[in-house]
Motif scaffolding. Sequence first.
Motif, PDB file in Angstrom:
ATOM      1  N   GLN A   1      39.146  11.698  18.010  1.00 44.93           N
ATOM      2  CA  GLN A   1      38.332  12.820  18.469  1.00 44.93           C
ATOM      3  C   GLN A   1      39.121  13.725  19.404  1.00 44.93           C
ATOM      4  OE1 GLN A   1      34.719  11.645  20.450  1.00 44.93           O
ATOM      5  NE2 GLN A   1      34.320  13.692  21.254  1.00 44.93           N
TER       6      GLN A   1
ATOM      7  N   VAL B   1      40.602  21.103  10.120  1.00 47.68           N
ATOM      8  CA  VAL B   1      39.316  21.560   9.590  1.00 47.68           C
ATOM      9  C   VAL B   1      38.372  21.761  10.765  1.00 47.68           C
ATOM     10  CG1 VAL B   1      37.373  21.040   8.085  1.00 47.68           C
ATOM     11  CG2 VAL B   1      39.686  20.332   7.423  1.00 47.68           C
TER      12      VAL B   1
ATOM     13  N   SER C   1      28.667  24.464  14.622  1.00 49.14           N
ATOM     14  CA  SER C   1      27.296  23.996  14.719  1.00 49.14           C
ATOM     15  C   SER C   1      26.334  25.116  14.340  1.00 49.14           C
ATOM     16  CB  SER C   1      26.998  23.530  16.154  1.00 49.14           C
ATOM     17  OG  SER C   1      26.928  24.651  17.021  1.00 49.14           O
TER      18      SER C   1
ATOM     19  N   ARG D   1      36.840  18.704  12.959  1.00 48.94           N
ATOM     20  CA  ARG D   1      36.243  17.650  12.156  1.00 48.94           C
ATOM     21  C   ARG D   1      36.819  16.302  12.564  1.00 48.94           C
ATOM     22  NH1 ARG D   1      37.040  17.516   5.718  1.00 48.94           N
ATOM     23  NH2 ARG D   1      39.093  16.777   6.389  1.00 48.94           N
TER      24      ARG D   1
ATOM     25  N   TRP E   1      34.735  22.842  12.052  1.00 48.47           N
ATOM     26  CA  TRP E   1      33.326  23.029  11.713  1.00 48.47           C
ATOM     27  C   TRP E   1      32.643  23.847  12.791  1.00 48.47           C
ATOM     28  CZ3 TRP E   1      31.861  17.256  10.305  1.00 48.47           C
ATOM     29  CH2 TRP E   1      32.415  16.958   9.061  1.00 48.47           C
TER      30      TRP E   1
END
Length: 313
Positions: free
Chosen positions: A128, A104, A108, A116, A106
Amino acid sequence: MPETPTAQAPAHVQVPAGVPVSVPGPVAGADAGRDEPVKLWLCPNDGLPPAVAGLLAAHWLDAQEQRTASRFLFERDRRQYLLAHTLVRRALALEAGLAEAELVIWRSARGRPFLRPAAGELPRGGAQLDFNLSHAGGYSLLGIVRRHRIGVDVERLEDRDERAITTIVRTFAAPEREWVERAAPGPDRDRRALRVWTLKEAYSKARGIGLGLPFDAFVFTLDDERGVRAFTPPADDTARPWRFVELEPVPGVLAAVAVPADAAQDPVLHLGYGFPGAARNSAASRCPGRWAAGRPRPSCEHRDHLQQASKTS
């Protein structure tokens, strides 16, 4: 080069022979990112046949990526986009231990993409992964790190004419303009201009600001051949040092990488060429060496220079 999983692709995904799909691997533990290198992939547009890139994109890209791909007027631009974004999902899948379509991504408010964060650990350790993508001149450059941020940029010298170079240089700080203009007009001056430009792009992308940061608000002092001798950051970023890498992995193709400095880590750079897992196209090199302070230091067969930029007042 990341190891390609040997497990088979899920039954509902049709993948051409020779291009395996990643599936979750074993848990690597909480400290998986501690000694992880900075990983780069440079992939030419012919790293995958267009039909293969299109098929993988149809299964891997999310709805927003699919919509973006459909809006390109020119087929060459659409092919570049599909190759670049399948590269992102393939390389991230290998790092995370997840299937490409499960990732997934994302974005900004400024459009910077992020993976994600995992609710717990990723199958291959850590929670991460940060990545950054650049593409120009028939090449896509992807950078991946754990635990902090990364910015990358790639440019091809022959893609910029004299007018474009002049426009680029006008955005620089005065010391950078003077350094560029000390070179003879032509290829030497163009190379200097694009060296500064790629470093500025990489730094601003690592911060997630992009072109929202005026390029004359921070200054690179470069060695005439290759290497960052000093870095004067913008006024809002004086608390942390940065590391920068300049590369020319293919003659005439200039690249730069920016990551925050981490005194607890002695990083290395891994550079892969081609599409990850496509054995006919992929190659990789391990570029060991310390991120030296203040002067360039050769580190691998690509003659890359890795250094931690000293801050000047």
